[in-house]
Design a protein around this motif. Structure first.
Motif, PDB file in Angstrom:
ATOM      1  N   PRO A 231       9.891  48.651   3.143  1.00 23.50           N
ATOM      2  CA  PRO A 231      11.111  48.760   2.338  1.00 23.50           C
ATOM      3  C   PRO A 231      10.881  48.225   0.924  1.00 23.50           C
ATOM      4  N   PRO A 232      11.414  48.899  -0.099  1.00 25.79           N
ATOM      5  CA  PRO A 232      11.310  48.340  -1.452  1.00 25.79           C
ATOM      6  C   PRO A 232      12.134  47.056  -1.565  1.00 25.79           C
ATOM      7  N   LEU A 233      11.890  46.304  -2.603  1.00 21.86           N
ATOM      8  CA  LEU A 233      12.611  45.040  -2.802  1.00 21.86           C
ATOM      9  C   LEU A 233      14.122  45.285  -2.797  1.00 21.86           C
ATOM     10  N   GLY A 234      14.828  44.470  -2.046  1.00 24.88           N
ATOM     11  CA  GLY A 234      16.291  44.587  -2.004  1.00 24.88           C
ATOM     12  C   GLY A 234      16.783  45.557  -0.939  1.00 24.88           C
ATOM     13  N   TYR A 235      15.868  46.237  -0.261  1.00 23.28           N
ATOM     14  CA  TYR A 235      16.246  47.203   0.781  1.00 23.28           C
ATOM     15  C   TYR A 235      15.786  46.714   2.148  1.00 23.28           C
ATOM     16  N   PHE A 236      16.483  47.210   3.172  1.00 27.05           N
ATOM     17  CA  PHE A 236      16.116  46.932   4.565  1.00 27.05           C
ATOM     18  C   PHE A 236      15.690  48.243   5.218  1.00 27.05           C
ATOM     19  N   ARG A 237      14.844  48.126   6.233  1.00 28.24           N
ATOM     20  CA  ARG A 237      14.557  49.329   7.023  1.00 28.24           C
ATOM     21  C   ARG A 237      15.757  49.585   7.938  1.00 28.24           C
ATOM     22  N   LEU A 238      16.228  50.813   7.943  1.00 26.23           N
ATOM     23  CA  LEU A 238      17.367  51.165   8.799  1.00 26.23           C
ATOM     24  C   LEU A 238      16.853  51.462  10.206  1.00 26.23           C
ATOM     25  N   ILE A 239      17.277  50.631  11.161  1.00 25.52           N
ATOM     26  CA  ILE A 239      16.953  50.919  12.566  1.00 25.52           C
ATOM     27  C   ILE A 239      18.267  51.125  13.310  1.00 25.52           C
ATOM     28  N   TYR A 240      18.209  51.719  14.468  1.00 27.65           N
ATOM     29  CA  TYR A 240      19.442  52.150  15.132  1.00 27.65           C
ATOM     30  C   TYR A 240      19.213  52.158  16.640  1.00 27.65           C
ATOM     31  N   GLY A 241      20.304  52.212  17.370  1.00 28.72           N
ATOM     32  CA  GLY A 241      20.195  52.225  18.832  1.00 28.72           C
ATOM     33  C   GLY A 241      21.521  52.597  19.448  1.00 28.72           C
ATOM     34  N   ARG A 242      21.708  52.173  20.675  1.00 27.37           N
ATOM     35  CA  ARG A 242      22.889  52.603  21.435  1.00 27.37           C
ATOM     36  C   ARG A 242      23.717  51.396  21.863  1.00 27.37           C
ATOM     37  N   ALA A 243      24.946  51.702  22.236  1.00 28.99           N
ATOM     38  CA  ALA A 243      25.804  50.684  22.844  1.00 28.99           C
ATOM     39  C   ALA A 243      26.082  51.124  24.276  1.00 28.99           C
ATOM     40  N   PRO A 244      26.292  50.159  25.178  1.00 31.95           N
ATOM     41  CA  PRO A 244      26.465  50.557  26.577  1.00 31.95           C
ATOM     42  C   PRO A 244      27.703  51.412  26.824  1.00 31.95           C
ATOM     43  N   VAL A 245      28.684  51.356  25.940  1.00 27.96           N
ATOM     44  CA  VAL A 245      29.938  52.064  26.224  1.00 27.96           C
ATOM     45  C   VAL A 245      30.093  53.348  25.405  1.00 27.96           C
ATOM     46  N   HIS A 246      29.038  53.783  24.745  1.00 29.05           N
ATOM     47  CA  HIS A 246      29.133  55.049  24.017  1.00 29.05           C
ATOM     48  C   HIS A 246      27.876  55.882  24.236  1.00 29.05           C
ATOM     49  N   ALA A 247      28.058  57.203  24.123  1.00 23.44           N
ATOM     50  CA  ALA A 247      26.934  58.128  24.285  1.00 23.44           C
ATOM     51  C   ALA A 247      26.851  59.024  23.067  1.00 23.44           C
ATOM     52  N   PHE A 248      25.714  58.983  22.372  1.00 25.22           N
ATOM     53  CA  PHE A 248      25.521  59.764  21.141  1.00 25.22           C
ATOM     54  C   PHE A 248      26.758  59.578  20.242  1.00 25.22           C
ATOM     55  N   GLY A 249      27.175  60.715  19.601  1.00 28.09           N
ATOM     56  CA  GLY A 249      28.411  60.670  18.812  1.00 28.09           C
ATOM     57  C   GLY A 249      29.539  61.359  19.548  1.00 28.09           C
ATOM     58  N   ARG A 250      29.410  61.496  20.878  1.00 31.32           N
ATOM     59  CA  ARG A 250      30.359  62.319  21.611  1.00 31.32           C
ATOM     60  C   ARG A 250      31.458  61.530  22.304  1.00 31.32           C
ATOM     61  N   SER A 251      31.396  60.219  22.264  1.00 33.02           N
ATOM     62  CA  SER A 251      32.341  59.454  23.076  1.00 33.02           C
ATOM     63  C   SER A 251      33.307  58.616  22.237  1.00 33.02           C
ATOM     64  N   GLN A 252      33.189  58.682  20.901  1.00 35.18           N
ATOM     65  CA  GLN A 252      33.986  57.782  20.064  1.00 35.18           C
ATOM     66  C   GLN A 252      35.460  58.160  20.046  1.00 35.18           C
ATOM     67  N   ASN A 253      35.777  59.404  20.439  1.00 35.88           N
ATOM     68  CA  ASN A 253      37.196  59.796  20.456  1.00 35.88           C
ATOM     69  C   ASN A 253      37.842  59.535  21.808  1.00 35.88           C
ATOM     70  N   ASN A 254      37.067  59.008  22.732  1.00 34.21           N
ATOM     71  CA  ASN A 254      37.555  58.755  24.094  1.00 34.21           C
ATOM     72  C   ASN A 254      38.432  57.497  24.069  1.00 34.21           C
ATOM     73  N   ALA A 255      39.677  57.650  24.505  1.00 29.71           N
ATOM     74  CA  ALA A 255      40.649  56.555  24.352  1.00 29.71           C
ATOM     75  C   ALA A 255      40.166  55.269  25.033  1.00 29.71           C
ATOM     76  N   ILE A 256      39.557  55.402  26.193  1.00 33.49           N
ATOM     77  CA  ILE A 256      39.132  54.201  26.932  1.00 33.49           C
ATOM     78  C   ILE A 256      37.945  53.540  26.226  1.00 33.49           C
ATOM     79  N   LEU A 257      36.976  54.363  25.843  1.00 32.93           N
ATOM     80  CA  LEU A 257      35.769  53.795  25.224  1.00 32.93           C
ATOM     81  C   LEU A 257      36.056  53.285  23.821  1.00 32.93           C
ATOM     82  N   ASP A 258      36.967  53.966  23.145  1.00 35.87           N
ATOM     83  CA  ASP A 258      37.387  53.480  21.821  1.00 35.87           C
ATOM     84  C   ASP A 258      38.027  52.097  21.954  1.00 35.87           C
ATOM     85  N   SER A 259      38.779  51.897  23.034  1.00 37.88           N
ATOM     86  CA  SER A 259      39.422  50.582  23.187  1.00 37.88           C
ATOM     87  C   SER A 259      38.376  49.501  23.441  1.00 37.88           C
TER      88      SER A 259
END
Ligand code: SF4
Length: 732
Positions: free
Chosen positions: A595-623
């Protein structure tokens, strides 16, 4: 359909109620419930589900104890499937675009109109540009019906992110070494292992029920654990050794481990002598890659590298070196997977108890189909050509998108997108939008109005997994292979239709009905089951049926085929195939950009209560988790003067800004990294619950490093800086 044991319980409750005993206010008497077995599609693990249904409504989803792999367990996502079924934002009827692309303006049409329009557009494109001008971008097992349709139509252009954005490098790297890839679910013998090694694999944050269970069982039985991760993940919190490696240097660590095993002569000599080719070349290659050499690169102490190598040697062959799942990191991913496969080979763990077990073949039945037409123009995505070892079956999504933008090697003018959001699942969103601009026709088949729906000419609402049959799930990579059924537990809501019906109706309109020689999915199922001597009825009642497995080398039958199905029938430590193609036959560490000065490497992963970008509108999982947070280290936060929970904006190396996001300050991450849970920051207004909550990592991935061997997009090559002073109207 099996009557549930809960019926008896409810009947007793009803008798009590009739006598006026123990019933709550509003109790109206007994409702008869049924438990119907099916399997989950909230993620790709496909656990066995029992749906409790009454009066045509799903009351509850629970684990199916008869399921051979997942044995009665569902995770939070799986239990929340009812909130997908009853999501008021679901796509409800076929729609035709009336506004500009991206505007999200549509008119409702009938299915007859939609399918006629769909078929007419495909025929027009075929006449104008050839069948190859239509590309198919699916995701998941349910796309199989459409896959048949597209092959029959005559296009070789199909690609899904499961390969080039996820598992591809691993499958190629292990196939080059052992003759076969891993498949899904991964056949890692976690429960029987003496030592588990996770390299960037976040078990516990990516929750797949049987994998988490086996992981917990292994640890409970005393397995030790090595976690290599720049972040103190949930798994790292259980580890005997947490190695917070400098990102992008995993190959150096793997080479140093291999060096220790060979120089100290603590590898499985008998196994290697019997089964492997290329050991002398490997030994010479790793000679200089000592732990001291790796320390300078990985920022891990040489003594820890040595200590962990010795721990592996002590536990071999019962070392479960997890091959990972999302493996497209730095563009050197096939070579990293090769290094992991070589390490597993030296430990003798392929085909051994506690290591990686072998699949057991299952022979299923098929309707004979006419041969698929062969394209004279070949594929457009580079599979087999530009990317010599890409999977022709799963394709290279990014190659297809580039070809659409460039109109090379020939124009691609139609896309059919099924079950995925191409703007989120494939990096370089701007490039994907440029490709969409080139299209004369874009059809989307989906359950929810994901962002790309706004760009579609035609939108077809698919029934959810609880309302449809899918192609049965045949799993060979389990200790006991099995077949599992997804069947409807309730009728489709609104005007949604199952995928099999849409594909078959399209085949009729395109005069391709010979490729769908069955009238109902039950007929298709009976044919599939013929050689297995299982009745459709048994499968419908139980949800899954398993068969004896032969997971270890000593169990194998000659009819199972070779243990190492490489050309030489031996493990290829040195890869003549890679050499012939002009690649390194043995893995080599090549430095990645910092990473250049002042920047971070962007890393990413999952949360146990969500799947990809498909579960964020789910009322239960959103709660449970409504938004993601940006993890940064205590030191970095202090340097930047940021406080816990402060809202910031991330800007990447190309000046692209994400949506505002809250900061989580933690000692559990290296100071050169910033971590996001994937899937948030949804930009579809029609997903009213998920809209603009949290920030999307995909939005910030404007560059990738492409793996030249198989075409995968290394995505951990983006850097972000943290902006505390921003105008919220100007971001995202
Ligand atoms: S792991 Fe969870 S979401 Fe995935 S299939 Fe199993 S229950 Fe469903």
């Amino acid at each position: 359909m099996r009557q549930s044991s809960t019926v008896g319980v409810l009947a007793e409750a009803g008798a009590a109620a009739a006598k006026g005993e123990n019933h709550p206010p509003g109790w109206a008497g007994v409702r008869r419930t049924q438990e119907i077995a099916t399997n989950c599609e909230m993620c790709f693990w496909r656990c066995g589900v029992l749906a409790e249904v009454a009066d045509g409504k799903v009351l509850r989803l629970s684990g199916n104890p008869a399921h051979p792999l997942t044995g009665g367990r569902l995770c939070a996502k799986g239990s929340a499937g009812t909130a997908l079924l009853y999501d008021p934002d679901r796509l409800k009827y076929p729609m035709l675009r009336t506004g500009a692309r991206g505007e999200g303006k549509f008119k409702r049409i009938t299915w007859e109109e939609a399918l006629d329009f769909f078929a007419a557009r495909l025929n027009e494109l075929k006449a104008k540009y050839g069948p190859e001008s239509v590309a198919f971008l699916p995701h998941g097992v349910a796309s199989a019906w459409f896959s048949t349709l597209m092959k029959a139509f005559g296009t070789p252009n199909a690609a899904e992110p499961a390969f080039a954005q996820c598992r591809g490098p691993r499958e190629v790297g292990y196939a080059l070494t052992f003759g076969q890839g891993l498949g899904s679910p991964e056949p890692v013998d976690l429960a029987e292992s003496k030592l588990i090694v996770l390299i960037g694999t976040h078990i516990g944050e990516n929750v797949f029920t049987s994998q988490v269970t086996a992981f917990a069982e292994g640890l409970a039985r005393g397995a030790r654990l090595i976690v290599v991760d720049p972040r103190f993940s949930t798994a790292a919190s259980k580890a005997d050794w947490w190695l917070p490696i400098r990102p992008g240097t995993d190959i150096a660590l793997l080479l140093a481990w291999i060096n220790v095993l060979i120089t100290e002569e603590i590898y499985d000599k008998e196994y290697i002598a019997r089964n492997a080719q290329g050991f002398p070349e490997l030994a010479a290659h790793v000679k200089e890659f000592t732990p001291e050499w790796a320390e300078a690169i990985t920022e891990l102490p040489a003594q820890k590298i040595r200590e962990t190598a010795l721990a592996m040697a002590q536990a071999m062959p019962a070392v479960a070196l997890h091959p990972g799942r999302h493996t497209t990191w730095y563009g050197d991913d096939t070579q990293r997977s090769r290094a992991m496969a070589i390490l597993a080979a030296l430990l003798g763990s392929w085909g051994r108890k506690g290591g990686i077990f072998l699949p057991t073949p299952l022979k299923t039945g098929k309707f004979p189909l006419p041969p698929f037409p062969q394209s004279k123009r070949g594929r457009a995505d580079g599979a087999g050509m530009q990317f010599p070892l890409a999977s022709e079956e799963q394709g290279v999504t990014n190659g297809l998108i580039d070809a659409t933008v460039a109109e090379k090697p020939y124009p691609i003018k139609g896309w059919i997108v099924y079950g995925q959001n191409v703007l989120e699942s494939i990096p370089r969103r701007e490039n994907t939008l440029r490709a969409i601009e080139q299209l004369e026709f874009l059809a989307v088949v989906d359950v929810l109005p994901m962002e790309q729906v706004n760009y579609a000419d035609l939108v077809l609402p698919e029934a959810t997994y609880l309302e449809r049959y899918d192609v049965p799930h045949v799993v060979e990579s389990a200790k006991k292979p099995y077949i599992a059924l997804r069947q409807p537990v309730v009728e489709p809501l609104y005007e949604s239709k199952p995928g099999w019906w849409i594909a078959r109706e399209m085949a009729r309109r395109l005069s391709l009905e010979a490729y769908f020689p069955w009238d109902t999915p039950e007929e298709h199922l009976s044919k599939l089951l013929e050689p297995l001597q299982v009745s459709a009825c048994e499968l419908k009642v139980n949800g899954a049926v398993s068969f004896p497995g032969r997971p270890y080398i000593e169990d194998r039958l000659p009819s199972d085929g070779p243990i190492f199905p490489t050309e030489s029938r031996k493990i290829q430590l040195y890869s003549p195939a890679l050499k012939q193609l002009g690649f390194d036959p043995l893995p080599r560490y090549v430095p990645v950009e910092n990473p250049p000065l002042g920047y971070f490497r962007l890393i990413y992963g999952r949360a146990p209560v969500h799947a990809f970008g498909r579960s964020q509108n789910n009322a239960i999982l959103d709660s449970l988790m409504p938004e993601n947070e940006a993890w940064i280290s205590v030191k970095a936060a202090s340097d930047l003067g940021i406080s816990e929970g402060q809202t910031v904006v991330l800007e990447n190396q190309d000046g692209v800004k994400g949506l505002p996001i809250k900061v989580r300050i933690t000692p559990g991450i290296r100071s050169d990294c910033l971590y996001l849970v994937h899937g948030f920051g949804n930009q579809s207004r029609a997903l009213r619950r998920a809209y603009r909550k949290g920030a999307s990592d995909a939005d910030l991935m404007t560059r990738v490093k492409v793996d030249p061997i198989m075409g995968g997009t290394g995505m951990r090559v983006n850097f972000v800086r943290v902006l505390t002073d921003f105008d919220s109207g100007q971001v995202g």
